[in-house]
Write a protein that holds these residues in place. Structure first.
Motif, PDB file in Angstrom:
ATOM      1  N   VAL A  46       0.857  -1.196   0.000  1.00 43.78           N
ATOM      2  CA  VAL A  46       0.000   0.000   0.000  1.00 43.78           C
ATOM      3  C   VAL A  46       0.887   1.239   0.000  1.00 43.78           C
ATOM      4  O   VAL A  46       1.614   1.494   0.959  1.00 43.78           O
ATOM      5  N   SER A  47       0.832   2.000  -1.056  1.00 41.69           N
ATOM      6  CA  SER A  47       1.703   3.178  -1.194  1.00 41.69           C
ATOM      7  C   SER A  47       1.131   4.391  -0.479  1.00 41.69           C
ATOM      8  O   SER A  47      -0.074   4.450  -0.165  1.00 41.69           O
ATOM      9  N   ASP A  48       1.993   5.362  -0.228  1.00 40.75           N
ATOM     10  CA  ASP A  48       1.551   6.626   0.362  1.00 40.75           C
ATOM     11  C   ASP A  48       0.481   7.267  -0.505  1.00 40.75           C
ATOM     12  O   ASP A  48      -0.507   7.824   0.000  1.00 40.75           O
ATOM     13  N   GLU A  49       0.656   7.178  -1.816  1.00 42.59           N
ATOM     14  CA  GLU A  49      -0.280   7.801  -2.749  1.00 42.59           C
ATOM     15  C   GLU A  49      -1.662   7.153  -2.661  1.00 42.59           C
ATOM     16  O   GLU A  49      -2.688   7.848  -2.715  1.00 42.59           O
ATOM     17  N   ARG A  50      -1.702   5.835  -2.517  1.00 43.19           N
ATOM     18  CA  ARG A  50      -2.995   5.151  -2.386  1.00 43.19           C
ATOM     19  C   ARG A  50      -3.688   5.539  -1.084  1.00 43.19           C
ATOM     20  O   ARG A  50      -4.913   5.715  -1.048  1.00 43.19           O
ATOM     21  N   ILE A  51      -2.903   5.674  -0.020  1.00 44.55           N
ATOM     22  CA  ILE A  51      -3.475   6.094   1.262  1.00 44.55           C
ATOM     23  C   ILE A  51      -4.074   7.492   1.140  1.00 44.55           C
ATOM     24  O   ILE A  51      -5.210   7.738   1.552  1.00 44.55           O
ATOM     25  N   ASP A  52      -3.315   8.396   0.549  1.00 44.82           N
ATOM     26  CA  ASP A  52      -3.801   9.768   0.414  1.00 44.82           C
ATOM     27  C   ASP A  52      -5.027   9.837  -0.489  1.00 44.82           C
ATOM     28  O   ASP A  52      -5.946  10.627  -0.249  1.00 44.82           O
ATOM     29  N   ALA A  53      -5.056   9.005  -1.533  1.00 44.02           N
ATOM     30  CA  ALA A  53      -6.229   8.968  -2.412  1.00 44.02           C
ATOM     31  C   ALA A  53      -7.448   8.447  -1.661  1.00 44.02           C
ATOM     32  O   ALA A  53      -8.577   8.936  -1.847  1.00 44.02           O
ATOM     33  N   GLY A  54      -7.225   7.452  -0.810  1.00 45.63           N
ATOM     34  CA  GLY A  54      -8.321   6.918   0.002  1.00 45.63           C
ATOM     35  C   GLY A  54      -8.860   7.948   0.981  1.00 45.63           C
ATOM     36  O   GLY A  54     -10.079   8.036   1.209  1.00 45.63           O
ATOM     37  N   ILE A  55      -7.953   8.736   1.566  1.00 43.24           N
ATOM     38  CA  ILE A  55      -8.359   9.799   2.484  1.00 43.24           C
ATOM     39  C   ILE A  55      -9.157  10.866   1.730  1.00 43.24           C
ATOM     40  O   ILE A  55     -10.203  11.336   2.203  1.00 43.24           O
TER      41      ILE A  55
END
Length: 295
Positions: free
Chosen positions: A98-107
């Motif tokens: 799980v990348s930082d970018e995916r986390i931020d997109a989820g947020i």
């Protein structure tokens, strides 16, 4: 008899009702209530109404909230927080991917106006009983999605652990938003599960936990004056002594609605006493709630 709103910093491990009970003992009155439940796991700001000021709680419950929270990705629980049993644990490789970018997109996807399904273990009533009571009794509970607004969902820190990711976040949201549900939905969106491990409410409307008293030490605490609370919550509307008498007698104040910007306002008489809360009715103002005259 003391009347006002006490800002309490609720400690971890006690219920909101426990804080109400402590306040009753500290102030020697049964007439105590709170505006907005905090889970036992959570800490932070709880607004407690005492005596006549309990009438103000209706206008405090719907105020926006700010929370500091920690979300653990990689594990889902029965309660969407750390107090429940783990029902799903993602493989370490899946969590690591799980990348930082995916986390931020989820947020980002959970920010703004959203439809949120509350946690099944919540205080929402289902056919007269709390949802959490039904769950604990072994019943299956499905709650309907409700419209909420998350105006800020900000990642402030991240820790990658063995098989898990911990996020520290700040959330500004409308009343009725479940931070546990945000943790659950973020984990589900990322395919690894998620739950809440820490929750602290730091703000309700313009009321700040920095001004609150320790929930373990309420003896001698001084509540905020009802007029100060009401003005912070809905704004101030100064009235004459005659207008105060009219409001107390149920009469309308004709032609004054344009002087109130919001839906409600705190009507304050010339002596600085809170008469009550007024609301618009066409071009007039009428009393939505009158305070006891000795409050």
């Amino acid at each position: 008899m003391s009347s006002g709103v006490l800002l309490v910093d609720k400690p971890k491990g006690v219920t909101s009702h426990d804080v109400v009970a402590r306040t009753r003992r500290a102030f020697g009155t049964r007439k105590v209530g709170h505006a907005g439940t905090l889970d036992p796991m959570a800490t932070g700001l709880l607004l407690i109404g005492i005596n006549g000021a309990t009438r103000l709680l209706t206008y405090l419950v719907g105020l926006g909230k700010t929370y500091e929270a920690t979300i653990r990705l990689g594990e889902a629980t029965t309660t969407d927080d750390a107090e429940g049993d783990i029902i799903e644990r993602a493989e370490t490789a899946l969590v690591s991917a799980v990348s930082d970018e995916r986390i931020d997109a989820g947020i980002t996807a959970l920010t703004g106006p959203i439809e949120q399904v509350p946690s099944a273990v919540s205080a929402i009533r289902v056919d007269g009983r709390r949802a959490y009571e039904r769950v604990r009794a072994g019943e299956s509970v499905e709650l309907k999605a409700r419209a909420v607004t998350v105006s800020r969902f900000q990642r402030t820190a991240m820790r990658r652990l063995d098989g898990a990711i911990e996020l520290d976040v700040t959330v500004d949201c409308s009343s009725g938003t479940y931070i546990r549900a945000l943790a659950r939905d973020l984990g589900a969106d990322l395919g690894v599960g998620g739950h809440l491990t820490f929750l602290r409410r730091t703000r309700v409307g313009d009321f700040d936990v920095a001004d609150a008293v320790d929930g373990d030490h309420l003896d001698g605490a001084v509540p905020m004056d009802p007029v100060e609370v009401a003005v912070m919550a809905v704004g101030r509307f100064d009235i004459t002594a005659d207008q105060a008498q009219d409001l107390r007698h149920g009469k309308r104040l004709d032609g004054l609605a344009e002087r109130v910007s919001g839906a409600h306002a705190a009507a304050v008489d010339p002596t600085g006493v809170l008469v009550g809360i007024v609301e618009k009715r066409g071009s007039a103002l009428k009393s939505a709630m009158n305070m006891p005259e000795n409050a």
